[in-house]
Design a protein around this motif. Structure first.
Motif, PDB file in Angstrom:
ATOM      1  N   MET A  71      18.074  85.346  -1.786  1.00 59.23           N
ATOM      2  CA  MET A  71      18.326  84.313  -0.902  1.00 59.23           C
ATOM      3  C   MET A  71      16.938  83.251  -0.205  1.00 59.23           C
ATOM      4  O   MET A  71      16.729  82.951   0.343  1.00 59.23           O
ATOM      5  CB  MET A  71      19.141  84.256   0.625  1.00 59.23           C
ATOM      6  N   GLU A  72      18.260  80.963  -1.042  1.00 57.59           N
ATOM      7  CA  GLU A  72      16.778  80.794  -0.545  1.00 57.59           C
ATOM      8  C   GLU A  72      16.915  80.239   1.269  1.00 57.59           C
ATOM      9  O   GLU A  72      17.862  79.541   1.889  1.00 57.59           O
ATOM     10  CB  GLU A  72      17.156  79.814  -1.492  1.00 57.59           C
ATOM     11  N   LYS A  73      15.596  80.306   1.477  1.00 55.60           N
ATOM     12  CA  LYS A  73      15.561  79.362   3.683  1.00 55.60           C
ATOM     13  C   LYS A  73      15.845  77.889   3.209  1.00 55.60           C
ATOM     14  O   LYS A  73      15.837  76.937   2.416  1.00 55.60           O
ATOM     15  CB  LYS A  73      14.632  79.729   4.004  1.00 55.60           C
ATOM     16  N   ILE A  74      16.538  77.633   4.134  1.00 52.78           N
ATOM     17  CA  ILE A  74      17.274  76.194   4.437  1.00 52.78           C
ATOM     18  C   ILE A  74      15.562  76.032   5.464  1.00 52.78           C
ATOM     19  O   ILE A  74      15.412  76.363   6.695  1.00 52.78           O
ATOM     20  CB  ILE A  74      18.166  76.002   5.286  1.00 52.78           C
ATOM     21  N   HIS A  75      14.782  75.103   5.205  1.00 51.27           N
ATOM     22  CA  HIS A  75      13.561  75.147   6.282  1.00 51.27           C
ATOM     23  C   HIS A  75      13.813  73.769   7.415  1.00 51.27           C
ATOM     24  O   HIS A  75      14.898  72.821   6.851  1.00 51.27           O
ATOM     25  CB  HIS A  75      12.664  74.139   5.404  1.00 51.27           C
ATOM     26  N   ILE A  76      13.631  73.656   8.085  1.00 52.39           N
ATOM     27  CA  ILE A  76      14.514  72.914   9.376  1.00 52.39           C
ATOM     28  C   ILE A  76      13.552  72.375  10.856  1.00 52.39           C
ATOM     29  O   ILE A  76      12.577  73.487  11.104  1.00 52.39           O
ATOM     30  CB  ILE A  76      15.519  73.787  10.588  1.00 52.39           C
ATOM     31  N   SER A 124      16.225  83.837  13.948  1.00 49.51           N
ATOM     32  CA  SER A 124      17.358  85.179  14.767  1.00 49.51           C
ATOM     33  C   SER A 124      18.453  84.692  13.294  1.00 49.51           C
ATOM     34  O   SER A 124      18.890  86.060  12.688  1.00 49.51           O
ATOM     35  CB  SER A 124      18.307  85.065  15.368  1.00 49.51           C
ATOM     36  N   VAL A 125      18.302  84.128  12.282  1.00 50.80           N
ATOM     37  CA  VAL A 125      18.780  83.822  10.834  1.00 50.80           C
ATOM     38  C   VAL A 125      18.427  84.282   9.911  1.00 50.80           C
ATOM     39  O   VAL A 125      17.272  83.150   9.567  1.00 50.80           O
ATOM     40  CB  VAL A 125      20.122  82.493  11.669  1.00 50.80           C
ATOM     41  N   ASP A 126      18.873  84.620   9.014  1.00 51.04           N
ATOM     42  CA  ASP A 126      18.263  85.126   8.007  1.00 51.04           C
ATOM     43  C   ASP A 126      17.498  83.896   7.265  1.00 51.04           C
ATOM     44  O   ASP A 126      16.163  83.650   6.426  1.00 51.04           O
ATOM     45  CB  ASP A 126      18.611  86.428   7.272  1.00 51.04           C
ATOM     46  N   ASN A 127      18.203  82.883   6.458  1.00 48.75           N
ATOM     47  CA  ASN A 127      18.325  82.257   5.950  1.00 48.75           C
ATOM     48  C   ASN A 127      17.743  80.856   6.379  1.00 48.75           C
ATOM     49  O   ASN A 127      17.972  79.640   5.608  1.00 48.75           O
ATOM     50  CB  ASN A 127      19.412  81.662   4.892  1.00 48.75           C
ATOM     51  N   LEU A 128      17.438  80.853   7.660  1.00 50.97           N
ATOM     52  CA  LEU A 128      16.975  80.090   8.193  1.00 50.97           C
ATOM     53  C   LEU A 128      14.853  79.764   8.303  1.00 50.97           C
ATOM     54  O   LEU A 128      14.360  80.932   8.831  1.00 50.97           O
ATOM     55  CB  LEU A 128      17.983  79.282   9.522  1.00 50.97           C
ATOM     56  N   SER A 129      14.478  78.731   7.866  1.00 45.67           N
ATOM     57  CA  SER A 129      12.938  78.978   8.460  1.00 45.67           C
ATOM     58  C   SER A 129      12.800  77.847   9.991  1.00 45.67           C
ATOM     59  O   SER A 129      13.083  76.465   9.182  1.00 45.67           O
ATOM     60  CB  SER A 129      11.994  78.645   7.338  1.00 45.67           C
ATOM     61  N   LYS A 178       8.663  68.145   5.184  1.00 41.05           N
ATOM     62  CA  LYS A 178       9.532  67.613   4.317  1.00 41.05           C
ATOM     63  C   LYS A 178      10.456  68.991   4.866  1.00 41.05           C
ATOM     64  O   LYS A 178      10.997  69.640   3.284  1.00 41.05           O
ATOM     65  CB  LYS A 178       9.086  67.345   2.805  1.00 41.05           C
ATOM     66  N   PRO A 179      11.341  68.749   5.474  1.00 36.16           N
ATOM     67  CA  PRO A 179      12.618  69.687   6.009  1.00 36.16           C
ATOM     68  C   PRO A 179      13.040  69.635   5.282  1.00 36.16           C
ATOM     69  O   PRO A 179      13.114  68.393   4.848  1.00 36.16           O
ATOM     70  CB  PRO A 179      12.139  69.363   7.238  1.00 36.16           C
ATOM     71  N   ASP A 180      13.904  70.408   5.182  1.00 37.72           N
ATOM     72  CA  ASP A 180      15.943  70.169   4.591  1.00 37.72           C
ATOM     73  C   ASP A 180      16.631  69.650   5.875  1.00 37.72           C
ATOM     74  O   ASP A 180      17.418  68.721   5.200  1.00 37.72           O
ATOM     75  CB  ASP A 180      16.429  71.609   4.528  1.00 37.72           C
ATOM     76  N   ILE A 181      16.196  70.105   6.882  1.00 38.41           N
ATOM     77  CA  ILE A 181      16.892  69.296   8.224  1.00 38.41           C
ATOM     78  C   ILE A 181      16.782  69.231   9.376  1.00 38.41           C
ATOM     79  O   ILE A 181      15.025  70.026   9.500  1.00 38.41           O
ATOM     80  CB  ILE A 181      17.949  70.231   8.782  1.00 38.41           C
ATOM     81  N   VAL A 182      16.662  67.796   9.756  1.00 39.54           N
ATOM     82  CA  VAL A 182      16.426  67.281  11.423  1.00 39.54           C
ATOM     83  C   VAL A 182      17.193  67.593  12.618  1.00 39.54           C
ATOM     84  O   VAL A 182      17.809  67.087  11.665  1.00 39.54           O
ATOM     85  CB  VAL A 182      14.948  66.551  11.051  1.00 39.54           C
ATOM     86  N   LEU A 183      16.569  69.210  13.436  1.00 40.79           N
ATOM     87  CA  LEU A 183      17.427  68.443  14.313  1.00 40.79           C
ATOM     88  C   LEU A 183      17.313  67.688  15.834  1.00 40.79           C
ATOM     89  O   LEU A 183      15.932  67.881  16.075  1.00 40.79           O
ATOM     90  CB  LEU A 183      18.338  70.100  14.783  1.00 40.79           C
ATOM     91  N   MET A 184      17.392  66.345  15.685  1.00 43.80           N
ATOM     92  CA  MET A 184      17.299  65.542  17.052  1.00 43.80           C
ATOM     93  C   MET A 184      17.213  64.918  18.012  1.00 43.80           C
ATOM     94  O   MET A 184      18.698  64.866  18.201  1.00 43.80           O
ATOM     95  CB  MET A 184      16.295  64.902  16.016  1.00 43.80           C
TER      96      MET A 184
END
Length: 79
Positions: A1-6, A25-30, A49-55
């Protein structure tokens, strides 16, 4: 499973820590980086170079998050 980088960006440490715990706590999130300002978010995004930015949109100034998101979108349009 590929990780999603945040990347997290929030000037309130408690909010950042809470999000860090949830992401870890979520396996596919980093967690790629944790920024406390719009400036840091821009710098971390350019390097990590993240996949997602929570801002948070209001950090060191009322428009800091909006400006940072605009700058990140210029260099990483797919983020």
């Amino acid at each position: 499973m590929e990780k999603i980088h945040i990347l997290i960006a929030d000037d309130m440490e408690g909010h950042r820590r809470r999000l860090e715990r949830i992401i870890s706590s979520v396996d596919n999130l980093s967690l790629t980086a944790s920024a406390k300002s719009g400036y840091e978010a821009d710098a971390f995004a350019a390097v990590k170079k993240p996949d997602i930015v929570l801002m948070d949109i209001e950090m060191e100034s009322q428009m800091a998050g909006i400006k940072a998101a605009s700058e990140i979108h210029k260099i990483l349009p797919d983020t």
